[in-house]
Design an enzyme around this catalytic site. Structure first.
Site, PDB file in Angstrom:
ATOM      1  N   HIS A  47      12.904   4.288  15.609  1.00  0.00           N
ATOM      2  CA  HIS A  47      14.063   3.746  14.892  1.00  0.00           C
ATOM      3  C   HIS A  47      14.873   4.867  14.228  1.00  0.00           C
ATOM      4  O   HIS A  47      16.085   4.990  14.439  1.00  0.00           O
ATOM      5  CB  HIS A  47      13.582   2.739  13.841  1.00  0.00           C
ATOM      6  CG  HIS A  47      14.693   2.097  13.056  1.00  0.00           C
ATOM      7  ND1 HIS A  47      15.234   0.883  13.394  1.00  0.00           N
ATOM      8  CD2 HIS A  47      15.369   2.516  11.967  1.00  0.00           C
ATOM      9  CE1 HIS A  47      16.202   0.576  12.546  1.00  0.00           C
ATOM     10  NE2 HIS A  47      16.296   1.558  11.663  1.00  0.00           N
ATOM     11  N   GLU A  48      14.186   5.699  13.452  1.00  0.00           N
ATOM     12  CA  GLU A  48      14.890   6.779  12.753  1.00  0.00           C
ATOM     13  C   GLU A  48      15.443   7.791  13.750  1.00  0.00           C
ATOM     14  O   GLU A  48      16.496   8.394  13.518  1.00  0.00           O
ATOM     15  CB  GLU A  48      13.978   7.460  11.725  1.00  0.00           C
ATOM     16  CG  GLU A  48      13.442   6.530  10.616  1.00  0.00           C
ATOM     17  CD  GLU A  48      14.522   5.746   9.872  1.00  0.00           C
ATOM     18  OE1 GLU A  48      15.680   6.196   9.834  1.00  0.00           O
ATOM     19  OE2 GLU A  48      14.205   4.657   9.345  1.00  0.00           O
ATOM     20  N   HIS A  84      18.854   6.720  14.769  1.00  0.00           N
ATOM     21  CA  HIS A  84      19.858   7.145  13.777  1.00  0.00           C
ATOM     22  C   HIS A  84      20.155   8.637  13.930  1.00  0.00           C
ATOM     23  O   HIS A  84      21.306   9.066  13.871  1.00  0.00           O
ATOM     24  CB  HIS A  84      19.337   6.886  12.357  1.00  0.00           C
ATOM     25  CG  HIS A  84      19.351   5.435  11.942  1.00  0.00           C
ATOM     26  ND1 HIS A  84      20.488   4.672  11.957  1.00  0.00           N
ATOM     27  CD2 HIS A  84      18.362   4.623  11.473  1.00  0.00           C
ATOM     28  CE1 HIS A  84      20.206   3.439  11.512  1.00  0.00           C
ATOM     29  NE2 HIS A  84      18.917   3.387  11.222  1.00  0.00           N
ATOM     30  N   GLU A 132      23.121   1.134  12.896  1.00  0.00           N
ATOM     31  CA  GLU A 132      21.924   0.338  13.149  1.00  0.00           C
ATOM     32  C   GLU A 132      21.814  -0.036  14.631  1.00  0.00           C
ATOM     33  O   GLU A 132      20.709  -0.191  15.154  1.00  0.00           O
ATOM     34  CB  GLU A 132      21.943  -0.899  12.251  1.00  0.00           C
ATOM     35  CG  GLU A 132      20.595  -1.553  12.018  1.00  0.00           C
ATOM     36  CD  GLU A 132      19.575  -0.686  11.266  1.00  0.00           C
ATOM     37  OE1 GLU A 132      19.918   0.406  10.764  1.00  0.00           O
ATOM     38  OE2 GLU A 132      18.401  -1.107  11.213  1.00  0.00           O
TER      39      GLU A 132
HETATM   40 ZN    ZN Z   1      17.980   1.678  10.367  1.00  0.00          ZN
END
Ligand code: ZN
Length: 502
Positions: A267-268, A271, A297
């Site tokens: 997830h990170e 980003h 996101e």
């Molecule tokens: Zn996030």
């Protein structure tokens, strides 16, 4: 003075502000990752000094004069040129900062600082009455802020605009409606499905060092560049870009649960890849910044869920995972893929699966919108939460700690933030569908561990655009369709019924 010279002056001024911001970023990263606790008071002073310097420069009357001069010049045409984008966004930032009186900003900062502390205690005791007066005051303050900032349709829009520029409450209600109608049915069908995943396999013993090694391997295989970034452990994971060529990601390790480090890292990483892909030559200006929280996101959710929880991804990575973790040696690929895709209603948003996650967000969005529209009082909020929760999930949360008190956002005054999580999921689905159309057999690429084509596609279509377009404009330009829930619902329908034998 001619417009070009004025522009260069303003740009140099704004880049100096960005430089100060990046210094604050280094201090903030250190505070959350490596700083010893006793350094906290001094660090707070350092950050307060920097934020004062930034605010003073950002609200300097000369910025307003430069902008006024530029807005009548040829540099604002065409509207998607670099200079036009930057001037427009600098105007927006300048207005947002100068429209709010200093006293109101100070009062907001004071109120939310106290409210966050009280919220922690209230949640620990599951005592809403403790938190209620603080939330009441926050709602009053954000209403005043919304009035000062201005809006076309309703106050909520002014708050939402800070996180998702150009989006409105009414538009969100339309976009979210199909999700609201169809997700509960899917969840109910899954609840009664003949097959159940073996999630116990994810709670076996996963040694910390093996988790870290595997997470690092996944990150670099997908495209994380260790020459421009780091991965470190922390309590509350996040990603941050400190400078061009310096993007930090963080994760956390539990030896009895594989998911948090693995999917948290991916997830990170999503980003971080966005931040790494932004046009470096525009660093320090809006053209070098991300579009919105929702688009940010969309990048993290795409890599975490659409890629990282897909079967093709694990066809490549599962044999490698089995080499890292003895716990997986007797587990089949199918059992593993099913386990990491469990759909199960729970009270806690941050632990929610892909499908029920959006129900948590719809609930929060509807309640905060009702508060802002004066259709719901702060007194009635806990009961309204329980009722809506039951409507969406089929059972009531046992207490307020797992209900109205579970998230930090409202105590920090962040009203209008929650919808960006679900927007991220919607945008991710729309962008992923388009990438599949443009790239051909994307599944075959993932199966071979080839992530570069998807990443390049995202860099070209999303990352390199900086803030040229709003989120809605960007999604529509790339996919031909405005933001909508259709692609996400199609994705759910293709993925989950087959897993559950429906
Ligand atoms: Zn996030």
């Amino acid at each position: 003075m001619d417009a070009q010279k004025t522009y260069e002056q303003l740009e140099a001024w704004q880049k100096e502000i960005a430089l100060l911001g990046s210094i604050a970023g280094v201090l903030g990263w250190d505070q959350r990752v490596t700083m010893p606790p006793k350094a906290a008071p001094h660090r707070a002073n350092q950050l307060a000094l920097l934020s004062g310097m930034i605010h003073e420069r950002a609200t300097d009357p000369r910025v307003g004069e430069w902008l006024a001069a530029l807005e009548g010049s040829e540099l604002v045409q065409p509207p998607d040129s670099v200079t036009a984008v930057n001037i427009r966004q600098w105007r927006r930032e300048y207005d947002r900062m100068t429209k709010l009186p200093t006293e109101l900003v100070k009062e907001f900062t004071r109120t939310t600082a106290i409210a966050e502390k009280v919220w922690e205690e209230a949640r620990a005791k599951s005592d809403y009455a403790l938190f209620k007066p603080h939330l009441q005051r926050i709602v009053e303050l954000v209403r005043e802020i919304a009035e000062r900032l201005g809006y076309e349709q309703e106050p909520y829009d002014a708050l939402l605009d800070e996180f998702e520029q150009g989006m409105t409450a009414r538009r969100l209600e339309e976009i979210f409606a199909p999700l609201r109608q169809r997700t509960p049915e899917l969840v109910a069908a899954i609840q009664n499905a003949p097959r159940r995943p073996r999630t116990d396999i994810l709670h076996r013993h996963y040694p910390r060092d093996a988790q870290e090694a595997f997470c690092r391997l996944v990150a670099e295989t997908i495209g994380f560049d260790w020459q421009s970034g780091r991965l470190d452990p922390t309590v509350h994971p996040f990603a941050t870009r400190l400078a061009p060529g310096d993007v930090r990601i963080t994760t956390r390790f539990y030896e009895d649960f594989l998911n948090p480090s693995l999917f948290g890292t991916i997830h990170e990483l999503g980003h971080a890849l966005y931040e790494m892909g932004l046009p470096q030559e525009h660093w320090g200006t809006p053209m070098g910044e991300s579009v919105s929280l929702g688009i940010h996101e969309s990048q993290s959710r795409m890599w975490e869920n659409f890629v990282g929880r897909s079967r093709p991804f694990w066809e490549y990575f599962y044999p490698i995972a089995q080499q890292h973790f003895t716990a997986l040696q007797d587990v089949t690929l199918d059992d593993f893929v099913f386990a990491i895709n469990e759909v199960k209603p729970s009270t806690i948003r941050v632990e929610a699966d892909e499908v029920t996650y959006n129900l948590h967000i719809l609930l929060r969005f509807e309640l905060e919108l009702a508060l802002m529209r004066n259709e719901l009082s702060v007194d009635d909020l806990p009961d309204a939460w329980k009722e809506r929760f039951e409507h969406y999930m089929g059972f009531r949360p046992p207490n307020d700690a797992e209900g109205v008190l579970q998230d930090v956002h409202w105590s920090g005054g962040m009203i209008g933030y929650f919808p960006t999580y679900t927007l991220g999921n919607l945008y991710a689905a729309q962008l992923f569908e388009q990438a599949q159309r443009d790239l051909g057999d994307l599944s075959a690429m993932l199966r071979k561990g080839e992530f570069r084509p998807l990443l390049e596609w995202l860099i070209t279509h999303v990352h390199q655009q900086g803030k040229r377009y709003t989120a809605s404009e960007l999604v529509e330009r790339i996919t031909g369709e405005p933001p909508s829930a259709d692609a996400l619902l199609r994705y759910f329908q293709q993925k989950f019924p087959p897993l559950y034998g429906l």
